[in-house]
Write a protein that holds these residues in place. Structure first.
Motif: not given
Length: 182
Positions: A57-63
Motif C-alpha cells: 500500500t505504501a508503495y502504491k501510494n508513493a507511485v
C-alpha cells in the motif's frame, strides 16, 4: 552529513543514493541525454525500498503521488513534454528525468511482471557491468533476457514525448464476477 541526523527522515534519499551503486556506478548512462537510466531508476528504487519496508500500500501510494506529478507538473516545470531518451541538456536533472523516469520504470515492472522485470534488470546490470549504456540497450537486454518484445513500449513511453493515448470505448460488467458466468 546534513542528511544523517539519527532519524528516518531521509531514508528514501539514502535508498536513492545507495541504488546508484547499480544505476549509475555499475552501469552508467552513455550520455547525459539518457540520465533517466541513472536517476529515474534511483527514484524507482526509493519506491521499492518503501514497498519492502512499509508494504504494498505504501508503495502504491508513493507511485500514485509520483504519477500525478508526471501527468500534471513535469511538462510545466520543464517547459515542454520531453522524451526520456535524448533529454535536452537543460533538463538533464529536471522533472522529466526524476518524475517521469520512475513512472516508466514502474510501468515496465507492471507490464512485464515482477519475476521477469527483475530478471531483465539483472541481465542489464550483468551485460553492461562497469560500462556505459543507453535506453535502446536497456530495452534490448530486458527483451532478450525475458522474451518480451519491448519495441512498442519503448517507442511509446521512452523515445516519444509525453504519454501514449488510451481510450476506453466500452465496458462489460459481470455482476457477481466472472466465476458466476464460467
Amino acid at each position: 552529513k546534513a542528511f544523517i541526523d539519527g532519524t528516518l527522515n531521509y531514508q528514501t534519499l539514502w535508498a536513492h543514493e545507495l541504488s546508484h551503486m547499480w544505476w549509475g556506478d555499475k552501469v552508467t548512462c552513455e550520455t547525459e541525454q539518457d540520465m533517466w537510466l541513472n536517476e529515474g531508476f534511483a527514484v524507482f528504487n526509493e519506491f521499492l525500498f518503501t514497498e519492502h519496508v512499509y508494504g504494498a500500500t505504501a508503495y502504491k501510494n508513493a507511485v500514485r503521488t509520483n504519477h500525478r506529478k508526471a501527468l500534471h507538473l513535469s511538462h510545466i516545470i520543464d517547459g515542454n513534454y520531453h522524451a526520456l531518451n535524448n533529454i535536452p541538456h537543460a533538463y538533464t536533472y529536471g522533472k522529466t528525468v526524476y518524475v517521469n523516469g520512475p513512472d516508466i520504470a514502474h510501468t515496465l515492472r507492471n507490464m512485464m511482471s515482477d519475476s521477469l522485470f527483475f530478471v531483465g534488470c539483472r541481465a542489464y546490470m550483468n551485460n553492461r557491468a562497469y560500462g556505459n549504456a543507453n535506453s535502446a540497450q536497456l530495452r534490448d537486454d530486458l527483451a532478450s533476457s525475458t522474451g518480451i518484445n519491448l519495441t512498442s513500449f519503448f517507442n511509446d513511453w521512452v523515445f516519444t514525448e509525453g504519454f501514449p493515448h488510451f481510450s476506453i470505448d466500452s465496458v462489460v460488467y459481470f455482476p457477481g464476477g466472472l466465476d458466476h458466468y464460467f
